[in-house]
Design a protein around this motif. Structure first.
Motif, PDB file in Angstrom:
ATOM      1  N   GLY A   1      -6.462 -13.441   1.723  1.00  0.00           N
ATOM      2  CA  GLY A   1      -7.077 -13.203   3.023  1.00  0.00           C
ATOM      3  C   GLY A   1      -8.127 -12.104   2.972  1.00  0.00           C
ATOM      4  N   SER A   2      -8.635 -11.770   4.136  1.00  0.00           N
ATOM      5  CA  SER A   2      -9.715 -10.794   4.201  1.00  0.00           C
ATOM      6  C   SER A   2      -9.175  -9.365   4.177  1.00  0.00           C
ATOM      7  CB  SER A   2     -10.546 -11.024   5.470  1.00  0.00           C
ATOM      8  OG  SER A   2      -9.712 -10.895   6.601  1.00  0.00           O
ATOM      9  N   ARG A   3     -10.060  -8.434   3.904  1.00  0.00           N
ATOM     10  CA  ARG A   3      -9.714  -7.017   3.878  1.00  0.00           C
ATOM     11  C   ARG A   3     -10.298  -6.350   5.122  1.00  0.00           C
ATOM     12  NH1 ARG A   3     -12.642  -4.949  -1.167  1.00  0.00           N
ATOM     13  NH2 ARG A   3     -14.283  -6.076  -0.120  1.00  0.00           N
ATOM     14  N   GLU A   4      -9.669  -5.263   5.535  1.00  0.00           N
ATOM     15  CA  GLU A   4     -10.169  -4.509   6.680  1.00  0.00           C
ATOM     16  C   GLU A   4     -10.708  -3.166   6.206  1.00  0.00           C
ATOM     17  OE1 GLU A   4      -8.023  -4.198  10.358  1.00  0.00           O
ATOM     18  OE2 GLU A   4      -6.691  -5.830   9.761  1.00  0.00           O
ATOM     19  N   PRO A   5     -11.869  -2.756   6.702  1.00  0.00           N
ATOM     20  CA  PRO A   5     -12.389  -1.440   6.321  1.00  0.00           C
ATOM     21  C   PRO A   5     -11.661  -0.324   7.075  1.00  0.00           C
ATOM     22  CG  PRO A   5     -13.910  -2.526   7.821  1.00  0.00           C
ATOM     23  CD  PRO A   5     -12.803  -3.504   7.560  1.00  0.00           C
ATOM     24  N   ILE A   6     -11.423   0.769   6.383  1.00  0.00           N
ATOM     25  CA  ILE A   6     -10.863   1.970   7.000  1.00  0.00           C
ATOM     26  C   ILE A   6     -11.656   3.169   6.492  1.00  0.00           C
ATOM     27  CG2 ILE A   6      -8.872   3.554   6.988  1.00  0.00           C
ATOM     28  CD1 ILE A   6      -7.010   1.220   7.091  1.00  0.00           C
ATOM     29  N   TRP A   7     -12.036   4.045   7.424  1.00  0.00           N
ATOM     30  CA  TRP A   7     -12.686   5.300   7.052  1.00  0.00           C
ATOM     31  C   TRP A   7     -11.612   6.367   6.957  1.00  0.00           C
ATOM     32  CZ3 TRP A   7     -17.620   5.788   5.554  1.00  0.00           C
ATOM     33  CH2 TRP A   7     -18.507   4.738   5.873  1.00  0.00           C
ATOM     34  N   LEU A   8     -11.541   7.051   5.824  1.00  0.00           N
ATOM     35  CA  LEU A   8     -10.533   8.085   5.624  1.00  0.00           C
ATOM     36  C   LEU A   8     -11.033   9.450   6.089  1.00  0.00           C
ATOM     37  CD1 LEU A   8      -9.248   7.081   2.068  1.00  0.00           C
ATOM     38  CD2 LEU A   8      -8.407   6.348   4.311  1.00  0.00           C
ATOM     39  N   LYS A   9     -10.099  10.374   6.244  1.00  0.00           N
ATOM     40  CA  LYS A   9     -10.456  11.741   6.669  1.00  0.00           C
ATOM     41  C   LYS A   9     -11.396  12.412   5.662  1.00  0.00           C
ATOM     42  CE  LYS A   9      -6.533  13.873   4.362  1.00  0.00           C
ATOM     43  NZ  LYS A   9      -5.260  14.545   4.461  1.00  0.00           N
ATOM     44  N   THR A  10     -11.392  11.927   4.434  1.00  0.00           N
ATOM     45  CA  THR A  10     -12.275  12.480   3.399  1.00  0.00           C
ATOM     46  C   THR A  10     -13.716  12.015   3.562  1.00  0.00           C
ATOM     47  OG1 THR A  10     -11.833  10.604   1.936  1.00  0.00           O
ATOM     48  CG2 THR A  10     -10.382  12.543   1.717  1.00  0.00           C
ATOM     49  N   GLY A  11     -13.931  11.034   4.445  1.00  0.00           N
ATOM     50  CA  GLY A  11     -15.260  10.458   4.628  1.00  0.00           C
ATOM     51  C   GLY A  11     -15.466   9.185   3.826  1.00  0.00           C
ATOM     52  N   ALA A  12     -14.489   8.831   2.984  1.00  0.00           N
ATOM     53  CA  ALA A  12     -14.602   7.625   2.154  1.00  0.00           C
ATOM     54  C   ALA A  12     -14.254   6.377   2.967  1.00  0.00           C
ATOM     55  CB  ALA A  12     -13.684   7.729   0.950  1.00  0.00           C
ATOM     56  N   LYS A  13     -14.912   5.285   2.616  1.00  0.00           N
ATOM     57  CA  LYS A  13     -14.621   3.987   3.222  1.00  0.00           C
ATOM     58  C   LYS A  13     -13.871   3.149   2.203  1.00  0.00           C
ATOM     59  CE  LYS A  13     -16.994   0.054   5.424  1.00  0.00           C
ATOM     60  NZ  LYS A  13     -18.321  -0.573   5.632  1.00  0.00           N
ATOM     61  N   VAL A  14     -12.698   2.639   2.586  1.00  0.00           N
ATOM     62  CA  VAL A  14     -11.914   1.776   1.707  1.00  0.00           C
ATOM     63  C   VAL A  14     -11.655   0.456   2.431  1.00  0.00           C
ATOM     64  CG1 VAL A  14     -10.847   3.705   0.470  1.00  0.00           C
ATOM     65  CG2 VAL A  14      -9.700   2.749   2.493  1.00  0.00           C
ATOM     66  N   PHE A  15     -11.185  -0.524   1.667  1.00  0.00           N
ATOM     67  CA  PHE A  15     -10.910  -1.850   2.216  1.00  0.00           C
ATOM     68  C   PHE A  15      -9.457  -2.176   1.932  1.00  0.00           C
ATOM     69  CE2 PHE A  15     -15.326  -1.429   1.165  1.00  0.00           C
ATOM     70  CZ  PHE A  15     -15.969  -1.939   2.278  1.00  0.00           C
ATOM     71  N   VAL A  16      -8.719  -2.560   2.978  1.00  0.00           N
ATOM     72  CA  VAL A  16      -7.271  -2.677   2.834  1.00  0.00           C
ATOM     73  C   VAL A  16      -6.735  -4.025   3.316  1.00  0.00           C
ATOM     74  CG1 VAL A  16      -6.926  -0.178   3.068  1.00  0.00           C
ATOM     75  CG2 VAL A  16      -6.798  -1.635   5.095  1.00  0.00           C
ATOM     76  N   ARG A  17      -5.603  -4.383   2.713  1.00  0.00           N
ATOM     77  CA  ARG A  17      -4.710  -5.432   3.218  1.00  0.00           C
ATOM     78  C   ARG A  17      -3.361  -4.752   3.350  1.00  0.00           C
ATOM     79  NH1 ARG A  17      -7.440  -7.900  -1.274  1.00  0.00           N
ATOM     80  NH2 ARG A  17      -8.793  -9.625  -0.644  1.00  0.00           N
ATOM     81  N   TYR A  18      -2.597  -5.092   4.370  1.00  0.00           N
ATOM     82  CA  TYR A  18      -1.316  -4.421   4.561  1.00  0.00           C
ATOM     83  C   TYR A  18      -0.263  -5.396   5.082  1.00  0.00           C
ATOM     84  CZ  TYR A  18      -3.841  -3.995   8.996  1.00  0.00           C
ATOM     85  OH  TYR A  18      -4.605  -4.258  10.102  1.00  0.00           O
ATOM     86  N   TYR A  19       0.961  -5.116   4.704  1.00  0.00           N
ATOM     87  CA  TYR A  19       2.113  -5.952   5.066  1.00  0.00           C
ATOM     88  C   TYR A  19       3.240  -5.019   5.498  1.00  0.00           C
ATOM     89  CZ  TYR A  19      -0.482  -9.373   2.330  1.00  0.00           C
ATOM     90  OH  TYR A  19      -1.468 -10.193   1.852  1.00  0.00           O
ATOM     91  N   GLY A  20       3.917  -5.358   6.580  1.00  0.00           N
ATOM     92  CA  GLY A  20       5.045  -4.551   7.039  1.00  0.00           C
ATOM     93  C   GLY A  20       4.623  -3.283   7.750  1.00  0.00           C
ATOM     94  N   MET A  21       3.359  -3.202   8.117  1.00  0.00           N
ATOM     95  CA  MET A  21       2.843  -2.051   8.874  1.00  0.00           C
ATOM     96  C   MET A  21       1.599  -2.487   9.623  1.00  0.00           C
ATOM     97  SD  MET A  21       0.960   0.271   5.909  1.00  0.00           S
ATOM     98  CE  MET A  21       2.051  -0.086   4.543  1.00  0.00           C
ATOM     99  N   GLY A  22       1.171  -1.677  10.572  1.00  0.00           N
ATOM    100  CA  GLY A  22      -0.062  -1.943  11.294  1.00  0.00           C
ATOM    101  C   GLY A  22      -1.213  -1.166  10.689  1.00  0.00           C
ATOM    102  N   LYS A  23      -2.414  -1.411  11.203  1.00  0.00           N
ATOM    103  CA  LYS A  23      -3.602  -0.736  10.670  1.00  0.00           C
ATOM    104  C   LYS A  23      -3.503   0.777  10.860  1.00  0.00           C
ATOM    105  CE  LYS A  23      -8.643  -0.814  10.675  1.00  0.00           C
ATOM    106  NZ  LYS A  23      -9.860  -1.471  11.192  1.00  0.00           N
ATOM    107  N   HIS A  24      -2.978   1.218  12.006  1.00  0.00           N
ATOM    108  CA  HIS A  24      -2.843   2.654  12.270  1.00  0.00           C
ATOM    109  C   HIS A  24      -1.928   3.305  11.239  1.00  0.00           C
ATOM    110  CE1 HIS A  24      -2.672   6.382  14.532  1.00  0.00           C
ATOM    111  NE2 HIS A  24      -1.350   6.328  14.457  1.00  0.00           N
ATOM    112  N   GLU A  25      -0.815   2.621  10.901  1.00  0.00           N
ATOM    113  CA  GLU A  25       0.108   3.160   9.895  1.00  0.00           C
ATOM    114  C   GLU A  25      -0.528   3.152   8.504  1.00  0.00           C
ATOM    115  OE1 GLU A  25       4.562   2.016  11.309  1.00  0.00           O
ATOM    116  OE2 GLU A  25       3.167   0.346  11.078  1.00  0.00           O
ATOM    117  N   ALA A  26      -1.271   2.104   8.200  1.00  0.00           N
ATOM    118  CA  ALA A  26      -1.960   2.035   6.902  1.00  0.00           C
ATOM    119  C   ALA A  26      -2.926   3.205   6.764  1.00  0.00           C
ATOM    120  CB  ALA A  26      -2.707   0.710   6.777  1.00  0.00           C
ATOM    121  N   GLU A  27      -3.663   3.475   7.827  1.00  0.00           N
ATOM    122  CA  GLU A  27      -4.609   4.595   7.828  1.00  0.00           C
ATOM    123  C   GLU A  27      -3.873   5.928   7.648  1.00  0.00           C
ATOM    124  OE1 GLU A  27      -8.110   6.338  10.781  1.00  0.00           O
ATOM    125  OE2 GLU A  27      -7.048   4.489  11.288  1.00  0.00           O
ATOM    126  N   ALA A  28      -2.725   6.069   8.326  1.00  0.00           N
ATOM    127  CA  ALA A  28      -1.943   7.313   8.221  1.00  0.00           C
ATOM    128  C   ALA A  28      -1.432   7.531   6.801  1.00  0.00           C
ATOM    129  CB  ALA A  28      -0.781   7.282   9.212  1.00  0.00           C
TER     130      ALA A  28
END
Length: 196
Positions: free
Chosen positions: A130-157
């Motif tokens: 499937g597709s990946r979702e972009p997340i901007w980290l507190k460091t200023g870096a942009k990463v691309f994620v897939r996650y299971y068993g959690m939501g996007k907010h938890e993945a970011e945390a």
């Protein structure tokens, strides 16, 4: 899931390979939220094979830990197009899973077809990622994620809790260092055997 608790533990998994050697090395590093490492395991996968999922599961089984709160995998397509079945890893471990990558991509289906022809199993594994979702980290870096068993907010945390600089979470960064060192040891050992 509270990744900011001191006792929160992530298992970071990363790999290292060279095309000239038939096996890649995967390393798993268990790291506490305070960045203390308290577990390491290693497995191998076939370069260009379809056994990366088994290697990830082997690391989890060898560690035999019930205190791992999250798996963080550095990439889902490793060791020369050896695709990890993320859904299977999540289902068999029962642990929330986060897959993180660092580059924008239009996809690699054409490359799979170029190098492996109509390898339906490999193509199916890739499409199911499937597709990946972009997340901007507190460091200023942009990463691309897939996650299971959690939501996007938890993945970011989780990522923000374990990323001190740049975009690579510490459990994955250390796992990559271990994998590279282990692969180098294998390659050096092979050279010594040749010279005997």
């Amino acid at each position: 899931m509270n990744p900011f608790k001191k006792g929160f533990r992530a298992l970071g998994i990363a790999e290292s390979f060279v095309r000239s050697y038939p096996k890649s090395v995967l390393a798993g590093v268990v790291m506490r939220r305070d960045l203390i490492v308290d577990g390491v395991a290693i497995a191998t996968a076939t370069v260009g094979g379809l056994d990366a999922t088994e290697a990830v599961l082997e690391i989890f089984k060898v560690l035999d830990r019930r205190d791992i709160n999250c798996l963080i995998l550095g990439g889902a397509i490793i060791s020369w197009y050896n695709v990890i079945d993320l859904e299977r890893v999540y289902a068999e471990t029962g642990v929330p899973l986060l897959n993180v990558t660092y580059e924008e991509s239009l996809g690699i289906e054409n490359f799979i077809k170029k190098y492996f022809g109509d390898d339906e199993k490999r193509l199916d594994l890739y499409r199911r990622l499937g597709s990946r979702e972009p997340i901007w980290l507190k460091t200023g870096a942009k990463v691309f994620v897939r996650y299971y068993g959690m939501g996007k907010h938890e993945a970011e945390a989780v990522l923000n809790a374990f990323t001190t600089h740049g975009g690579v979470p510490e459990p994955v960064r250390v796992a990559n260092l271990v994998a590279r060192a282990a692969l180098q040891a294998l390659l050096t050992s092979r050279e010594h055997m040749k010279q005997k």
